[in-house]
Every structure is written in structure tokens, then in C-alpha cells.
Design a protein around this motif. Sequence first.
Motif, PDB file in Angstrom:
ATOM      1  N   VAL A 165      -1.497  -2.670  36.583  1.00 25.83           N
ATOM      2  CA  VAL A 165      -0.652  -2.725  37.663  1.00 25.83           C
ATOM      3  C   VAL A 165       0.546  -2.519  37.131  1.00 25.83           C
ATOM      4  N   ALA A 166       1.173  -1.444  37.472  1.00 27.00           N
ATOM      5  CA  ALA A 166       2.423  -1.235  36.988  1.00 27.00           C
ATOM      6  C   ALA A 166       3.551  -1.011  38.280  1.00 27.00           C
ATOM      7  N   ASN A 167       4.504  -2.024  37.958  1.00 28.73           N
ATOM      8  CA  ASN A 167       5.768  -1.962  39.254  1.00 28.73           C
ATOM      9  C   ASN A 167       7.004  -1.339  38.681  1.00 28.73           C
ATOM     10  N   PHE A 168       7.180  -0.212  39.073  1.00 26.28           N
ATOM     11  CA  PHE A 168       8.495   0.716  39.143  1.00 26.28           C
ATOM     12  C   PHE A 168       9.609   0.302  39.930  1.00 26.28           C
ATOM     13  N   SER A 169      10.502  -0.490  39.182  1.00 21.94           N
ATOM     14  CA  SER A 169      11.470  -1.134  40.435  1.00 21.94           C
ATOM     15  C   SER A 169      12.943  -0.950  39.535  1.00 21.94           C
ATOM     16  N   ALA A 170      13.825  -1.392  40.334  1.00 26.42           N
ATOM     17  CA  ALA A 170      15.282  -1.467  39.574  1.00 26.42           C
ATOM     18  C   ALA A 170      16.028  -2.679  40.165  1.00 26.42           C
ATOM     19  N   SER A 186      10.272   9.786  35.872  1.00 28.72           N
ATOM     20  CA  SER A 186      10.161  11.068  36.244  1.00 28.72           C
ATOM     21  C   SER A 186       8.956  11.815  36.087  1.00 28.72           C
ATOM     22  N   SER A 187       8.438  11.499  34.724  1.00 26.99           N
ATOM     23  CA  SER A 187       7.196  12.088  34.402  1.00 26.99           C
ATOM     24  C   SER A 187       6.000  11.545  35.464  1.00 26.99           C
ATOM     25  N   LEU A 188       6.163  10.396  35.986  1.00 28.15           N
ATOM     26  CA  LEU A 188       5.096  10.078  36.827  1.00 28.15           C
ATOM     27  C   LEU A 188       5.584  10.264  38.512  1.00 28.15           C
ATOM     28  N   ASP A 189       6.473  10.908  38.642  1.00 27.07           N
ATOM     29  CA  ASP A 189       7.041  11.461  39.710  1.00 27.07           C
ATOM     30  C   ASP A 189       7.489  10.211  40.587  1.00 27.07           C
ATOM     31  N   ASP A 203      -8.125   3.158  32.446  1.00 20.31           N
ATOM     32  CA  ASP A 203      -8.398   4.220  31.162  1.00 20.31           C
ATOM     33  C   ASP A 203      -7.075   5.102  31.036  1.00 20.31           C
ATOM     34  N   GLY A 204      -6.138   4.580  31.531  1.00 25.77           N
ATOM     35  CA  GLY A 204      -4.676   5.519  31.120  1.00 25.77           C
ATOM     36  C   GLY A 204      -4.576   6.312  32.473  1.00 25.77           C
ATOM     37  N   GLN A 205      -5.397   6.602  33.428  1.00 27.08           N
ATOM     38  CA  GLN A 205      -5.337   7.597  34.469  1.00 27.08           C
ATOM     39  C   GLN A 205      -4.779   6.657  35.856  1.00 27.08           C
ATOM     40  N   GLN A 206      -4.095   7.126  36.616  1.00 31.25           N
ATOM     41  CA  GLN A 206      -4.035   6.767  38.084  1.00 31.25           C
ATOM     42  C   GLN A 206      -5.014   6.615  38.933  1.00 31.25           C
ATOM     43  N   ILE A 207      -5.304   5.699  39.289  1.00 36.92           N
ATOM     44  CA  ILE A 207      -6.340   5.527  40.401  1.00 36.92           C
ATOM     45  C   ILE A 207      -6.075   5.195  41.787  1.00 36.92           C
ATOM     46  N   ASP A 208      -4.640   4.510  41.886  1.00 33.18           N
ATOM     47  CA  ASP A 208      -4.205   4.431  43.165  1.00 33.18           C
ATOM     48  C   ASP A 208      -2.554   4.365  42.985  1.00 33.18           C
ATOM     49  N   LYS A 209      -2.016   4.172  44.113  1.00 30.86           N
ATOM     50  CA  LYS A 209      -0.414   4.009  44.253  1.00 30.86           C
ATOM     51  C   LYS A 209      -0.220   3.643  45.409  1.00 30.86           C
ATOM     52  N   LEU A 210       0.964   2.819  45.226  1.00 32.68           N
ATOM     53  CA  LEU A 210       1.662   1.994  46.462  1.00 32.68           C
ATOM     54  C   LEU A 210       3.233   2.175  46.585  1.00 32.68           C
ATOM     55  N   VAL A 211       3.722   2.687  47.666  1.00 29.33           N
ATOM     56  CA  VAL A 211       5.113   2.709  47.817  1.00 29.33           C
ATOM     57  C   VAL A 211       5.786   2.130  48.618  1.00 29.33           C
ATOM     58  N   GLY A 212       6.739   1.187  48.143  1.00 26.62           N
ATOM     59  CA  GLY A 212       7.483   0.177  49.164  1.00 26.62           C
ATOM     60  C   GLY A 212       6.883  -1.323  48.693  1.00 26.62           C
ATOM     61  N   ALA A 213       7.688  -2.097  49.322  1.00 29.30           N
ATOM     62  CA  ALA A 213       7.456  -3.714  49.348  1.00 29.30           C
ATOM     63  C   ALA A 213       6.605  -4.322  50.165  1.00 29.30           C
ATOM     64  N   ASN A 214       5.438  -3.795  50.344  1.00 25.45           N
ATOM     65  CA  ASN A 214       4.296  -4.076  51.271  1.00 25.45           C
ATOM     66  C   ASN A 214       3.430  -5.185  50.967  1.00 25.45           C
ATOM     67  N   LYS A 215       3.723  -6.366  50.757  1.00 23.66           N
ATOM     68  CA  LYS A 215       3.271  -7.478  50.258  1.00 23.66           C
ATOM     69  C   LYS A 215       1.552  -7.472  50.808  1.00 23.66           C
ATOM     70  N   PRO A 216       1.312  -7.731  51.812  1.00 22.62           N
ATOM     71  CA  PRO A 216      -0.044  -7.327  52.240  1.00 22.62           C
ATOM     72  C   PRO A 216      -0.932  -6.497  51.551  1.00 22.62           C
ATOM     73  N   GLU A 217      -0.323  -5.251  51.646  1.00 20.02           N
ATOM     74  CA  GLU A 217      -0.996  -3.924  50.953  1.00 20.02           C
ATOM     75  C   GLU A 217      -1.205  -4.240  49.587  1.00 20.02           C
TER      76      GLU A 217
END
Length: 137
Positions: free
Chosen positions: A49-54, A92-95, A107-121
Motif C-alpha cells: 500500500v503506497a501513499n503518495f502525499s505531500a 509522474s511515471s505512475l500518473d 508483484d510490482g503491478q498496480q491492482i487498485d488505486k484510491l484518490v483522496g483522503a477517504n478513510k472508510p474507503e
Amino acid sequence: MGNCFGLNQGGSDSDSRVNFTGGNVHIISNQQKWEEKISEAKKECKIIVANFSASWCGPCRMIAPHYTELSLKYPQLVFLTVDVDEMTDLSSSLDIHATPTFFFLQDGQQIDKLVGANKPELEKKIAALAESTQPST
């Protein structure tokens, strides 16, 4: 980097920087460390689970403590945090166009994605992935 996206709870963005470390969260500060964690997870058959943040992103700061709690609750997963401003090439490479963005990798491949700070999701997705890694009885 990009837009800050999520449920902003208000308050000042100038307040102290949130600690994105803690629990079982690993900070990724360079490409080599990213590749090492991907490789380790593959060897151990773990989901990342990778969190891309700032650091300047209010919703990122809001969800950071919850993300840390989830890392302790689900030790069978690998939790990473990537600062999009420090790792612009990777982001940038991960858009990545908004923060926070959570990538789920197997296995190094994206299986899902979530955009935004949605705690329940976020918790729902992590719980489902953690359950899928449990050996069937």
C-alpha cells in the motif's frame, strides 16, 4: 506536484508538519529504496500500500495518523509513503495528479488505486486485501 484532493477539515495549513512515519510505514526517499521495497514485497508475497502525499497537503496530513494505525492493524501488508515533491519522477511515471493517492501493488503491478483522503474507503480496500492474503482453511 499537483492538486491536493480530499476531505479538507479546515484549519491552518501553516501548522506544524505532520509526521508521516510511525507504525509499520516506510518512507521512500529515493528510487533505489522504492525498488528495494518492491523487490522485498515480491519475495515475501506481500501486497504494498503506497501513499503518495505531500507535506503541504491538508488531507494528506489529516489521513496520515489513520494510515499509520492501519499499518499496525494489517502487518501482513507493506505500507509505504512517498512524498510527491521529493520523488517527482516516480510520481509522474505512475500518473499521480492529486494527493493523497494510494496505490495497491502486488508483484510490482498496480491492482487498485484510491484518490483522496477517504478513510472508510481506504480501510475497506486495505481490509479486503489483507483478507485475500490470509491462507484459506
